[in-house]
Write an enzyme that holds these catalytic residues in place. Structure first.
Site, PDB file in Angstrom:
ATOM      1  N   ALA A 237      54.867 -17.315 106.078  1.00 22.77           N
ATOM      2  CA  ALA A 237      54.479 -16.494 104.928  1.00 22.77           C
ATOM      3  C   ALA A 237      54.454 -15.016 105.276  1.00 22.77           C
ATOM      4  O   ALA A 237      54.202 -14.183 104.404  1.00 22.77           O
ATOM      5  CB  ALA A 237      53.111 -16.926 104.403  1.00 22.77           C
ATOM      6  N   GLY A 238      54.695 -14.678 106.536  1.00 16.27           N
ATOM      7  CA  GLY A 238      54.611 -13.296 106.980  1.00 16.27           C
ATOM      8  C   GLY A 238      55.866 -12.501 106.693  1.00 16.27           C
ATOM      9  O   GLY A 238      56.820 -12.978 106.058  1.00 16.27           O
TER      10      GLY A 238
ATOM     11  N   TYR B 240      49.363  -6.974 123.907  1.00 14.31           N
ATOM     12  CA  TYR B 240      50.338  -7.685 123.080  1.00 14.31           C
ATOM     13  C   TYR B 240      51.565  -8.057 123.899  1.00 14.31           C
ATOM     14  O   TYR B 240      52.072  -9.194 123.836  1.00 14.31           O
ATOM     15  CB  TYR B 240      50.723  -6.816 121.881  1.00 14.31           C
ATOM     16  CG  TYR B 240      51.875  -7.350 121.069  1.00 14.31           C
ATOM     17  CD1 TYR B 240      51.832  -8.620 120.504  1.00 14.31           C
ATOM     18  CD2 TYR B 240      53.022  -6.574 120.862  1.00 14.31           C
ATOM     19  CE1 TYR B 240      52.889  -9.108 119.759  1.00 14.31           C
ATOM     20  CE2 TYR B 240      54.077  -7.047 120.105  1.00 14.31           C
ATOM     21  CZ  TYR B 240      54.015  -8.318 119.566  1.00 14.31           C
ATOM     22  OH  TYR B 240      55.071  -8.796 118.824  1.00 14.31           O
TER      23      TYR B 240
ATOM     24  N   ASN C 210      62.621  -2.935 116.938  1.00 14.67           N
ATOM     25  CA  ASN C 210      61.711  -2.434 115.890  1.00 14.67           C
ATOM     26  C   ASN C 210      62.183  -2.889 114.518  1.00 14.67           C
ATOM     27  O   ASN C 210      63.133  -2.321 113.973  1.00 14.67           O
ATOM     28  CB  ASN C 210      61.627  -0.907 115.968  1.00 14.67           C
ATOM     29  CG  ASN C 210      60.869  -0.454 117.199  1.00 14.67           C
ATOM     30  OD1 ASN C 210      61.405  -0.450 118.295  1.00 14.67           O
ATOM     31  ND2 ASN C 210      59.617  -0.079 117.011  1.00 14.67           N
TER      32      ASN C 210
END
Length: 355
Positions: free
Chosen positions: A10-11, A183, A212
């Site tokens: 869903a992202g 991260y 990116n």
């Protein structure tokens, strides 16, 4: 018909993969926890998945029971669920490790129980740390992390051990990993867990090291989104994008639709893998631009970018990709030029602001 499970589907990136997979004839199930720091409107995010033609299941990849149920009938897992971005401060570390590393371990253990032997893993260019550089005498080097004292003084470029200047180069998958923040550490751990799963189970996995990523549907106003989202959110608020350092940081900006295409190429390759295998690929546009270029491309005339000289420890100066391997082995190449993609992104809708 091949059935996929897309975790985090869903992202921002996950939903683009789901859309392409459904159009490509795959049967798709999405497992997503719809966490509040990502999805400002959980109901809308779930509804979007079903509108795309996928089955939606709300659940956490860290829950073994949820994973066992979600894997029923699945042949390939596309593991996108992760906490992303540099974070606010070190207090985020437990959540990063839990969401990314523990979550991936639970996914892989569940795949082992369900005898699902095909995985496409979302990784990141952050695993490399600082990029590759060429010295004045032609050697390729990887400089150490920049010192806070240099950054405070506005000395942003990495330099050679003797203090001489360095020329940025493209980095390929053969370079050593050198994660520079929490991260990044978790993305390296995810790759190592996946490669261990391959060896232990005889499965096959592909890790895609996204550079990116930008495009419509990025989350708005969240510190965990990429710099493109932060700049685009500022424009939406009628503010100037704030560009850290001097704006000359080199990056490879790749459109989310191209990233989805890379995932479809990986799914096709992994679905036909005849033997156990582990392979990593950079996923970039192949074109180098600066952070300042990107800010200028999406800012409007009334709110031009502001270069602040600020910095974030853990950020790297230059990191740009060679995507030759994925082109040669999977036949994938980015199709959306920077100028076209950024022009559309400047007015594209963003995902509802996170809570």
């Amino acid at each position: 018909m091949t059935r996929l499970l897309v975790t985090g589907g869903a992202g921002f990136i996950g939903s683009a993969i789901v859309a392409d997979a459904v159009r490509g004839g795959y049967e798709v199930r999405v497992l997503d926890t719809l966490r509040a720091d990502v999805h400002g409107d959980a109901d809308a995010a779930a509804a979007q998945v079903t509108r795309l033609g996928a089955e939606f299941v709300r659940g956490d990849v860290r829950d073994p029971a949820a994973m066992d149920a979600a894997l029923d009938g699945v042949e390939v897992v596309v593991h996108e669920a992760a906490k992303v971005g540099l974070g606010v401060n070190f207090q985020d570390a437990p959540d990063y490790v839990s969401s990314n590393d523990f979550g991936t371990a639970v996914v892989l253990a569940a795949m082992d129980r369900a005898d699902v032997g095909r995985l496409v893993l979302a990784s990141s260019m952050v695993v490399y740390g600082e990029g590759a550089y060429r010295t004045s005498d032609g050697r390729i080097v990887r400089p150490a992390a920049r010192r806070a004292s240099d950054l405070d003084a506005g000395r942003f470029d990495a330099v050679a051990e003797d203090g001489s200047s360095l020329t940025p180069e493209l980095i390929d998958e053969s370079f050593d990993l050198d994660p520079r923040n929490v991260y990044a550490q978790t993305k390296v751990a995810q790759e190592h867990l996946a490669s261990a799963w391959v060896r232990a189970t005889g499965g096959s996995a592909i890790a895609l090291r996204y550079h990116n990523v930008y495009g419509p549907g990025m989350p708005a106003n969240t510190p965990y989104a990429g710099v493109a989202s932060l700049f685009r959110s500022a424009v939406a608020r009628g503010e100037s994008p704030r560009v850290f350092e001097d704006g000359r940081q080199r990056r490879d900006f790749v459109h989310v639709n191209d990233v989805a295409g890379a995932n479809l190429a990986a799914i096709a390759a992994i679905s036909t893998a005849a033997t156990s295998s582990w392979r990593v690929f950079n996923v970039g546009s192949g074109a180098v631009h600066t952070i300042g270029d990107m800010a200028a491309a999406i800012a409007d005339a009334d709110h031009p970018p502001v270069v602040t000289g600020e910095y974030r420890l853990g950020d790297v100066r230059h990191i740009t990709a060679s995507s030759a391997r994925i082109a040669e082995e999977l036949g994938w190449r980015a199709a959306i030029p920077f100028e076209d993609g950024m022009r559309a992104f400047a007015s594209a809708p963003l995902r509802a602001a996170a809570q």
